[in-house]
Write a protein that holds these residues in place. Structure first.
Motif, PDB file in Angstrom:
ATOM      1  N   UNK A 190      -2.893 -16.869  -5.679  1.00  0.00           N
ATOM      2  CA  UNK A 190      -1.735 -16.211  -5.974  1.00  0.00           C
ATOM      3  C   UNK A 190      -0.918 -15.981  -5.176  1.00  0.00           C
ATOM      4  N   UNK A 191      -1.063 -15.329  -4.595  1.00  0.00           N
ATOM      5  CA  UNK A 191       0.566 -14.784  -3.554  1.00  0.00           C
ATOM      6  C   UNK A 191      -0.324 -13.411  -3.108  1.00  0.00           C
ATOM      7  N   UNK A 192       0.643 -13.642  -1.889  1.00  0.00           N
ATOM      8  CA  UNK A 192       0.190 -12.771  -0.885  1.00  0.00           C
ATOM      9  C   UNK A 192       1.412 -11.575  -1.321  1.00  0.00           C
ATOM     10  N   UNK A 193       1.650 -10.105  -1.082  1.00  0.00           N
ATOM     11  CA  UNK A 193       2.157  -9.189  -0.430  1.00  0.00           C
ATOM     12  C   UNK A 193       3.396  -9.674   0.310  1.00  0.00           C
ATOM     13  N   UNK A 222       2.822  -5.400  -7.494  1.00  0.00           N
ATOM     14  CA  UNK A 222       2.751  -4.085  -7.294  1.00  0.00           C
ATOM     15  C   UNK A 222       3.562  -4.382  -5.153  1.00  0.00           C
ATOM     16  N   UNK A 223       3.594  -5.033  -5.108  1.00  0.00           N
ATOM     17  CA  UNK A 223       4.127  -4.702  -3.434  1.00  0.00           C
ATOM     18  C   UNK A 223       4.714  -3.541  -3.232  1.00  0.00           C
ATOM     19  N   UNK A 224       5.833  -2.890  -4.483  1.00  0.00           N
ATOM     20  CA  UNK A 224       6.490  -1.830  -4.887  1.00  0.00           C
ATOM     21  C   UNK A 224       6.274  -1.258  -5.859  1.00  0.00           C
ATOM     22  N   UNK A 253      -2.337  -6.015  -8.647  1.00  0.00           N
ATOM     23  CA  UNK A 253      -3.905  -5.402  -7.295  1.00  0.00           C
ATOM     24  C   UNK A 253      -3.856  -4.458  -7.295  1.00  0.00           C
ATOM     25  N   UNK A 254      -3.313  -2.927  -7.914  1.00  0.00           N
ATOM     26  CA  UNK A 254      -3.759  -1.778  -7.321  1.00  0.00           C
ATOM     27  C   UNK A 254      -3.008  -0.836  -8.588  1.00  0.00           C
ATOM     28  N   UNK A 255      -3.504   0.286  -8.619  1.00  0.00           N
ATOM     29  CA  UNK A 255      -3.406   1.286  -9.949  1.00  0.00           C
ATOM     30  C   UNK A 255      -4.176   1.285 -10.866  1.00  0.00           C
ATOM     31  N   UNK A 282      -8.590  -6.499  -6.701  1.00  0.00           N
ATOM     32  CA  UNK A 282      -7.834  -4.730  -6.182  1.00  0.00           C
ATOM     33  C   UNK A 282      -9.263  -3.521  -5.783  1.00  0.00           C
ATOM     34  N   UNK A 308     -14.223  -7.853  -2.046  1.00  0.00           N
ATOM     35  CA  UNK A 308     -15.019  -6.984  -0.467  1.00  0.00           C
ATOM     36  C   UNK A 308     -16.136  -7.394  -1.272  1.00  0.00           C
ATOM     37  N   UNK A 309     -16.061  -5.874  -2.504  1.00  0.00           N
ATOM     38  CA  UNK A 309     -17.668  -5.218  -2.933  1.00  0.00           C
ATOM     39  C   UNK A 309     -18.755  -6.302  -3.432  1.00  0.00           C
TER      40      UNK A 309
END
Lengths: 440, 440
Positions: A190-193, A222-224, A253-255, A282, A308-309
């Motif tokens: 995809x893309x990176x922050x 979700x960068x900001x 990726x978060x929240x 995430x 990761x998990x």
């Protein structure tokens, strides 16, 4: 790739004139890792490749000589050594249970002993990870998965083997370029922050990405602040659409992924961007994925990126595999150590249809019924792979899909799976009782 | 060894004319894994070797071309790419804490981004395992450890890196022959249960082993019944002693290790075998080792063989490492994603003596006092290792010993370590506040 004690054992067997005694070692698990109802057998192909290559070259012999603990004649014996034994194994992708051999090696005592570390290492890591990946697929309830975990895998080999077992278990894609090329998976990125951060503002960043990648662009929002990020992504996706290009997806990726995925879907649909997907990543594992896909109104998520998990099997990183001598010179043997009892003799596992229960029998027993099929098959004869030992990863993957399709729901429960019934054959029971009486 | 999104990011940066912008990426952990009070930094040497080798050869470019997603001109640009950036890093073996960079990369944006997967993979697995091994050493309270876990490591690379971090952390020996030779540890091996099982009775087996290996023989006594096994071992050790040979040790691998070690010591001492050691193995981790070494009358164990639980860091197999852009074109940047906020700008960590507390500052700030020392040092300049980037594993190991010697007890508690005080410098605080106000 060997532990010292395998060499000292080989030396001791050689000194005692026992190195060439015919023996059978069995590789199996003693128990299921926690919360698991089944295991997915994996790693056989690497095990067989290692056995095919097993030999000590001049450099290895010279390194061993430098240790100063091995007699020269023993090192000469090592120099001539090749693996010319037989291997029986369950097919990769087969669903297996504790006490059922994943593979059995028939070879001279000292040679079979030397294979312990490598065979355990590969069978353990690949079975552990294939089982974890299988659980994540169950949790996704048919939605595609992509594996994004190379960065957090325990080393480079594990990172590659994650991609391998993803192919085995039927995961659609991996972020790992080398893994995708090696094992024939789709490759996903995809893309990176950092891409957003490197720009002065988020809209310019997403616009530059969409222009560079077109229909491959996945917009990370979700960068900001994610709500503003979704609005920016919808704006850019709409601009691109006017120019005839549909971007691929929005990525969260978060929240609160449930709530944010509904918000993203609603915003995309409101702008008529019905085919732009919502991807979430995430901190996902099978438990979190199952929450997101559960119920009558699951989160509107098109696919999951799992990292990761999954790639360290974080909730159960270890499978209790062992490689044990079960027969020597035709005599069945076992261990009766406290808490670590093993069953004697070379074995076969007989499976009845629909996972109604397996029968663990001695290898040479007849089939208990016409409906039972044997799980262990000859994959290597006198050091050469048989046809069954040359199955492609694609074939193993198809086999696995069939296994999973017939697995009863009570075995796939993520939290409290039902115990699987494994019975011992009367002949195996009788052998154990005989050995108990004579205290062997 | 790269994820697709690093290449698609590079492509997008390249398309947008941003590939060569000077940037800084920072690799750090967001939190301590559970029950950990500190981390042991490890993996730098492999990271630097990878950066030295970074290039795309004809075969790799042709594989990427086959993916059919990259423009030819971009692939030409990749073909010319080498790493010519700078790297600052903490020394391997240094005790570190969350938010403290383990390393920072200064390089053109697209190049620095490409290093993410490899650097994270190696820094994460080696730091995770070094930290676990360090905890086991703390628990052993000065008794020697040997690492026996290759068979259950997550893959071959992890198996080798376990040996590497054992050398770093000061573990005496490993069972892994290749690891011992590669990283300069002692090599340790005992015997297999199969050796006993292959004989008709236990005494003959132990006798054959003692005769083959002499003073290297370690007698494994739990194949059937440990109390009888201890008696058999004492009998064989006594016979050998009459012949002038002292065997090395008795090894216990199952059961109540506290009680059995007392029994074994008592039996050995009773036979005058005062120098024959008692070694224990089997399901050990730092918690179990600490129980065995605790109190005024600890179990009479001479050394521990530690395997599976240590080599996958079973209770905390994952460290939450990230690699984040912190500066681009001289402009400090950060992420404010929910739960994943990062701090802007290239940094330095200043440590006061005795682990009284660290100061996280911007890279170019002056030392806060004469007593503070900086943790990050220049290890690579324009793609070449500096002298600090060429430290041997032996030097790093000595450095680590010094770190551990000065670490306060409250940070090494195995269950509930004290939190470590990390402060931000006033300049870093002011930068964050400025960015908060302008909502970047």
């Amino acid at each position: 790739m060997m532990d010292l004690y395998e060499l000292t054992m080989a030396q001791a067997f050689w000194s005692a004139g026992m190195a060439e005694l015919p023996s059978t070692f069995s590789l199996f698990t003693r128990s299921l890792p926690r919360r698991r109802g089944y295991l997915v057998a994996a790693g056989l192909d690497d095990c067989l490749s290692w056995l095919e290559r097993l030999s000590f070259g001049p450099q290895e012999l010279s390194s061993l000589e430098q240790l100063g603990i091995f007699p020269t004649k023993f090192l000469d014996w090592l120099g001539d050594l090749r693996f010319q034994g037989d291997v029986r194994a369950v097919r990769e992708g087969t669903v297996v249970f504790p006490d059922e051999p994943l593979l059995e090696v028939d070879a001279p005592l000292a040679v079979a002993q030397m294979a312990e570390t490598y065979l355990l290492n590969q069978a353990t890591v690949q079975t552990t990870l294939a089982t974890k990946v299988s659980r994540c697929r169950q949790a996704a309830r048919g939605r595609p998965l992509a594996e994004f975990g190379f960065r957090h895998a325990q080393g480079l080999d594990a990172g590659m083997k994650v991609a391998r077992v993803c192919r085995l278990v039927g995961v659609e894609a991996t972020s790992n370029v080398a893994g995708a090329l090696e094992y024939g998976l789709g490759v996903s990125g995809t893309m990176a922050h950092s891409f957003v951060q490197a720009h002065e503002d988020e809209v310019s960043a997403l616009r530059n990405l969409a222009e560079a990648l077109g229909p491959r662009a996945t917009l990370l929002v979700d960068t900001f602040n994610t709500e503003r990020g979704i609005a920016a992504a919808v704006q850019v996706a709409s601009e691109m659409r006017v120019r005839g290009v549909e971007v691929a997806a929005i990525r969260l990726d978060s929240g609160d992924l449930d709530q944010l995925s509904r918000l993203a879907r609603h915003a995309l649909d409101g702008a008529g961007l019905f085919t732009v997907k919502v991807i979430v990543t995430g901190g996902l594992d099978e438990y979190r994925i199952a929450e997101l896909t559960a119920g009558p109104d699951p989160a509107p998520i098109d696919s999951f990126g799992v990292g990761s998990a999954m790639v360290v099997s974080a909730d159960a990183p270890l499978t209790d595999t062992v490689y044990k001598l079960v027969s020597c010179s035709g005599r069945p043997v076992r261990k009766t150590s406290s808490g670590k009892v093993t069953l004697p003799g070379p074995k076969q596992v007989w499976r009845s249809p629909g996972f109604a229960g397996d029968l663990l029998a001695l290898r040479d027993e007849a089939a208990p019924s016409d409906a039972h099929r044997p799980l262990l098959e000859l994959v290597m004869r006198e050091g050469q792979r048989t046809e069954a030992g040359r199955r492609s990863l694609a074939e193993s993957s198809s086999h696995h899909a069939g296994e999973i399709a017939s697995l009863p729901a009570e075995l796939t429960d993520l939290e409290a799976p039902a115990p699987f019934p494994l019975r011992l054959s009367p002949e195996l029971e009788a052998l154990v009782a005989r050995m108990d009486r004579s205290q062997i």
